[in-house]
Design a protein around this motif. Sequence first.
Motif, PDB file in Angstrom:
ATOM      1  N   ASP A  93       1.786  73.964 -35.260  1.00 46.08           N
ATOM      2  CA  ASP A  93       0.422  74.483 -35.076  1.00 46.08           C
ATOM      3  C   ASP A  93      -0.599  73.348 -34.976  1.00 46.08           C
ATOM      4  OD1 ASP A  93       0.931  73.758 -37.691  1.00 46.08           O
ATOM      5  OD2 ASP A  93      -0.342  75.309 -38.565  1.00 46.08           O
ATOM      6  N   ILE A  94      -0.153  72.104 -34.970  1.00 44.93           N
ATOM      7  CA  ILE A  94      -1.070  70.971 -34.814  1.00 44.93           C
ATOM      8  C   ILE A  94      -0.949  70.470 -33.368  1.00 44.93           C
ATOM      9  CG2 ILE A  94      -1.654  68.633 -35.617  1.00 44.93           C
ATOM     10  CD1 ILE A  94      -0.398  69.433 -38.329  1.00 44.93           C
ATOM     11  N   PRO A  95      -2.026  70.561 -32.594  1.00 47.90           N
ATOM     12  CA  PRO A  95      -1.927  70.239 -31.166  1.00 47.90           C
ATOM     13  C   PRO A  95      -1.317  68.857 -30.886  1.00 47.90           C
ATOM     14  CG  PRO A  95      -4.038  71.252 -31.619  1.00 47.90           C
ATOM     15  CD  PRO A  95      -3.359  71.050 -32.955  1.00 47.90           C
ATOM     16  N   LEU A  96      -0.403  68.860 -29.957  1.00 48.37           N
ATOM     17  CA  LEU A  96       0.251  67.662 -29.437  1.00 48.37           C
ATOM     18  C   LEU A  96       1.186  66.954 -30.418  1.00 48.37           C
ATOM     19  CD1 LEU A  96      -2.542  66.455 -27.024  1.00 48.37           C
ATOM     20  CD2 LEU A  96      -0.321  67.419 -26.424  1.00 48.37           C
ATOM     21  N   CYS A  97       1.518  67.616 -31.536  1.00 49.22           N
ATOM     22  CA  CYS A  97       2.697  67.184 -32.282  1.00 49.22           C
ATOM     23  C   CYS A  97       3.866  67.720 -31.459  1.00 49.22           C
ATOM     24  CB  CYS A  97       2.747  67.800 -33.677  1.00 49.22           C
ATOM     25  SG  CYS A  97       1.613  67.030 -34.823  1.00 49.22           S
ATOM     26  N   ILE A  98       4.734  66.827 -31.024  1.00 47.20           N
ATOM     27  CA  ILE A  98       5.807  67.241 -30.121  1.00 47.20           C
ATOM     28  C   ILE A  98       7.122  67.251 -30.890  1.00 47.20           C
ATOM     29  CG2 ILE A  98       6.984  66.767 -27.943  1.00 47.20           C
ATOM     30  CD1 ILE A  98       3.981  67.342 -27.570  1.00 47.20           C
ATOM     31  N   ASN A  99       7.735  68.400 -30.961  1.00 50.64           N
ATOM     32  CA  ASN A  99       8.987  68.527 -31.715  1.00 50.64           C
ATOM     33  C   ASN A  99      10.215  68.323 -30.838  1.00 50.64           C
ATOM     34  OD1 ASN A  99      10.889  69.419 -33.793  1.00 50.64           O
ATOM     35  ND2 ASN A  99      11.038  71.297 -32.587  1.00 50.64           N
ATOM     36  N   MET A 100      11.159  67.544 -31.316  1.00 51.74           N
ATOM     37  CA  MET A 100      12.494  67.520 -30.719  1.00 51.74           C
ATOM     38  C   MET A 100      13.460  68.031 -31.785  1.00 51.74           C
ATOM     39  SD  MET A 100      14.818  64.401 -29.167  1.00 51.74           S
ATOM     40  CE  MET A 100      14.141  64.223 -27.528  1.00 51.74           C
ATOM     41  N   ASN A 101      14.107  69.134 -31.508  1.00 45.73           N
ATOM     42  CA  ASN A 101      14.990  69.746 -32.498  1.00 45.73           C
ATOM     43  C   ASN A 101      16.170  68.839 -32.856  1.00 45.73           C
ATOM     44  OD1 ASN A 101      13.862  72.238 -33.195  1.00 45.73           O
ATOM     45  ND2 ASN A 101      14.559  73.163 -31.272  1.00 45.73           N
ATOM     46  N   PRO A 102      16.699  68.989 -34.087  1.00 49.14           N
ATOM     47  CA  PRO A 102      17.882  68.205 -34.466  1.00 49.14           C
ATOM     48  C   PRO A 102      19.038  68.392 -33.489  1.00 49.14           C
ATOM     49  CG  PRO A 102      16.964  69.314 -36.392  1.00 49.14           C
ATOM     50  CD  PRO A 102      16.175  69.803 -35.210  1.00 49.14           C
ATOM     51  N   SER A 103      19.212  69.597 -32.957  1.00 49.94           N
ATOM     52  CA  SER A 103      20.335  69.820 -32.023  1.00 49.94           C
ATOM     53  C   SER A 103      20.129  69.030 -30.725  1.00 49.94           C
ATOM     54  CB  SER A 103      20.501  71.316 -31.728  1.00 49.94           C
ATOM     55  OG  SER A 103      19.278  71.868 -31.306  1.00 49.94           O
ATOM     56  N   THR A 104      18.869  68.871 -30.308  1.00 48.90           N
ATOM     57  CA  THR A 104      18.593  68.051 -29.114  1.00 48.90           C
ATOM     58  C   THR A 104      18.854  66.587 -29.438  1.00 48.90           C
ATOM     59  OG1 THR A 104      16.802  69.613 -28.663  1.00 48.90           O
ATOM     60  CG2 THR A 104      16.893  67.632 -27.295  1.00 48.90           C
ATOM     61  N   GLN A 105      18.426  66.173 -30.616  1.00 47.48           N
ATOM     62  CA  GLN A 105      18.663  64.774 -31.025  1.00 47.48           C
ATOM     63  C   GLN A 105      20.161  64.468 -31.042  1.00 47.48           C
ATOM     64  OE1 GLN A 105      16.547  64.497 -34.833  1.00 47.48           O
ATOM     65  NE2 GLN A 105      14.957  63.333 -33.782  1.00 47.48           N
ATOM     66  N   LEU A 106      20.920  65.438 -31.534  1.00 49.66           N
ATOM     67  CA  LEU A 106      22.378  65.253 -31.576  1.00 49.66           C
ATOM     68  C   LEU A 106      22.919  65.013 -30.165  1.00 49.66           C
ATOM     69  CD1 LEU A 106      25.163  65.349 -32.990  1.00 49.66           C
ATOM     70  CD2 LEU A 106      25.115  67.837 -32.710  1.00 49.66           C
ATOM     71  N   ALA A 107      22.431  65.811 -29.212  1.00 51.91           N
ATOM     72  CA  ALA A 107      22.889  65.670 -27.821  1.00 51.91           C
ATOM     73  C   ALA A 107      22.492  64.291 -27.274  1.00 51.91           C
ATOM     74  CB  ALA A 107      22.309  66.788 -26.961  1.00 51.91           C
ATOM     75  N   VAL A 108      21.278  63.846 -27.591  1.00 49.64           N
ATOM     76  CA  VAL A 108      20.815  62.525 -27.120  1.00 49.64           C
ATOM     77  C   VAL A 108      21.684  61.426 -27.734  1.00 49.64           C
ATOM     78  CG1 VAL A 108      18.900  60.875 -27.199  1.00 49.64           C
ATOM     79  CG2 VAL A 108      18.438  63.291 -26.701  1.00 49.64           C
ATOM     80  N   LEU A 109      21.908  61.540 -29.032  1.00 52.15           N
ATOM     81  CA  LEU A 109      22.700  60.514 -29.720  1.00 52.15           C
ATOM     82  C   LEU A 109      24.119  60.453 -29.168  1.00 52.15           C
ATOM     83  CD1 LEU A 109      22.815  58.383 -31.952  1.00 52.15           C
ATOM     84  CD2 LEU A 109      23.459  60.197 -33.556  1.00 52.15           C
ATOM     85  N   LYS A 110      24.671  61.620 -28.881  1.00 48.46           N
ATOM     86  CA  LYS A 110      26.023  61.666 -28.331  1.00 48.46           C
ATOM     87  C   LYS A 110      26.062  60.975 -26.956  1.00 48.46           C
ATOM     88  CE  LYS A 110      28.286  65.576 -29.490  1.00 48.46           C
ATOM     89  NZ  LYS A 110      28.635  67.007 -29.328  1.00 48.46           N
ATOM     90  N   ASP A 111      25.074  61.246 -26.125  1.00 50.14           N
ATOM     91  CA  ASP A 111      25.035  60.629 -24.789  1.00 50.14           C
ATOM     92  C   ASP A 111      24.865  59.111 -24.866  1.00 50.14           C
ATOM     93  OD1 ASP A 111      25.341  63.122 -23.706  1.00 50.14           O
ATOM     94  OD2 ASP A 111      23.329  63.275 -22.850  1.00 50.14           O
ATOM     95  N   VAL A 112      24.006  58.651 -25.744  1.00 54.09           N
ATOM     96  CA  VAL A 112      23.802  57.201 -25.892  1.00 54.09           C
ATOM     97  C   VAL A 112      25.087  56.555 -26.393  1.00 54.09           C
ATOM     98  CG1 VAL A 112      22.545  55.412 -27.179  1.00 54.09           C
ATOM     99  CG2 VAL A 112      21.302  57.393 -26.258  1.00 54.09           C
ATOM    100  N   THR A 113      25.717  57.191 -27.375  1.00 56.24           N
ATOM    101  CA  THR A 113      26.964  56.651 -27.931  1.00 56.24           C
ATOM    102  C   THR A 113      28.047  56.624 -26.867  1.00 56.24           C
ATOM    103  OG1 THR A 113      26.344  57.615 -30.057  1.00 56.24           O
ATOM    104  CG2 THR A 113      28.613  56.877 -29.834  1.00 56.24           C
ATOM    105  N   ARG A 114      28.143  57.696 -26.107  1.00 56.35           N
ATOM    106  CA  ARG A 114      29.131  57.790 -25.029  1.00 56.35           C
ATOM    107  C   ARG A 114      28.935  56.642 -24.034  1.00 56.35           C
ATOM    108  NH1 ARG A 114      32.107  56.995 -21.968  1.00 56.35           N
ATOM    109  NH2 ARG A 114      33.202  58.196 -20.382  1.00 56.35           N
ATOM    110  N   SER A 115      27.686  56.360 -23.691  1.00 53.12           N
ATOM    111  CA  SER A 115      27.401  55.282 -22.742  1.00 53.12           C
ATOM    112  C   SER A 115      27.894  53.951 -23.281  1.00 53.12           C
ATOM    113  CB  SER A 115      25.893  55.187 -22.477  1.00 53.12           C
ATOM    114  OG  SER A 115      25.392  56.426 -22.037  1.00 53.12           O
ATOM    115  N   LEU A 116      27.538  53.644 -24.521  1.00 56.38           N
ATOM    116  CA  LEU A 116      27.892  52.340 -25.090  1.00 56.38           C
ATOM    117  C   LEU A 116      29.400  52.207 -25.274  1.00 56.38           C
ATOM    118  CD1 LEU A 116      25.123  52.146 -27.829  1.00 56.38           C
ATOM    119  CD2 LEU A 116      25.148  50.910 -25.652  1.00 56.38           C
TER     120      LEU A 116
END
Length: 269
Positions: A93-116
């Motif tokens: 409810d605070i304008p322009l606080c942008i949330n990235m859900n833990p499940s999205t973070q997990l997907a990002v972390l997996k992709d970065v790890t996969r790349s390396l």
Amino acid sequence: MGNPHQVAYLYTMTPRPYILAETNWQSVQQTQYEVAVLPWGATEAHNYHLPYSTDVAQCDYVAAASAEKAWAQGAKVIVLPTVPFGVNTGQMDIPLCINMNPSTQLAVLKDVTRSLSGQGIHKLVVMNGHGGNDFKQMIREVQLHFPDMFLCTLHWYRAIDWNQYFDEPGDHAGEMETSAMMHIAPQLVLPLSEAGEGKSRPFRLKGIQEGWVWAQRAWSKATHDTGVGNPAKATAEKGRLYLEDTAQKIAGFLVALAHTPIQDLYEPD
Ligand SMILES: [Zn+2]
């Protein structure tokens, strides 16, 4: 400007070989990197006086400063671009606080790890710069998929005891973060006269007050000005000293990690 550890996304005059955003294929091709650092921030309000980029700028700065010191000691470290979005589910409810859900973070972390993992860089440090992020459980899960990788995580602001540097460190946009930002990017910090007092309202439930029960805070109910902690005693010098010692400590870890083979991570009998 002219800060030796200029936040990575603002870039410097000379490309630093340990900052991926600045370096190039010519240099990468000739370097056998050992350790990748993934700084992870958040985009959120920080009282009235600090920028929304505070957690990104701090994480960026500490990662760069630590890598610089580790590199000077011969550790082949590479700092990946800082992820700018964190878990902000309690601030929607605070304008322009942008949330990235833990499940999205997990997907990002997996992709970065996969790349390396396919590129011969087998050690990844997730450097967290935001209280709402928690990578422990994600690392357990990602590790399952990539047994050739060593993943670990640290909160940069927990590397050393901040009570030695600040009278009232604060949780969010308080004396510690304000001091840090006064050193890192003073041009983005409003005068302290513009800042709120960072007073917060604790939960009424005793178990939560005592710290053995946890619940997410609804930020707009728990705070007055989005800050938790009074920034009044913040100074750039306090920030400089704290960040310097923090970078020193983290650099020590990066050097040790770079020099320890993955097959040899445990003390002998
Ligand atoms: Zn913050």
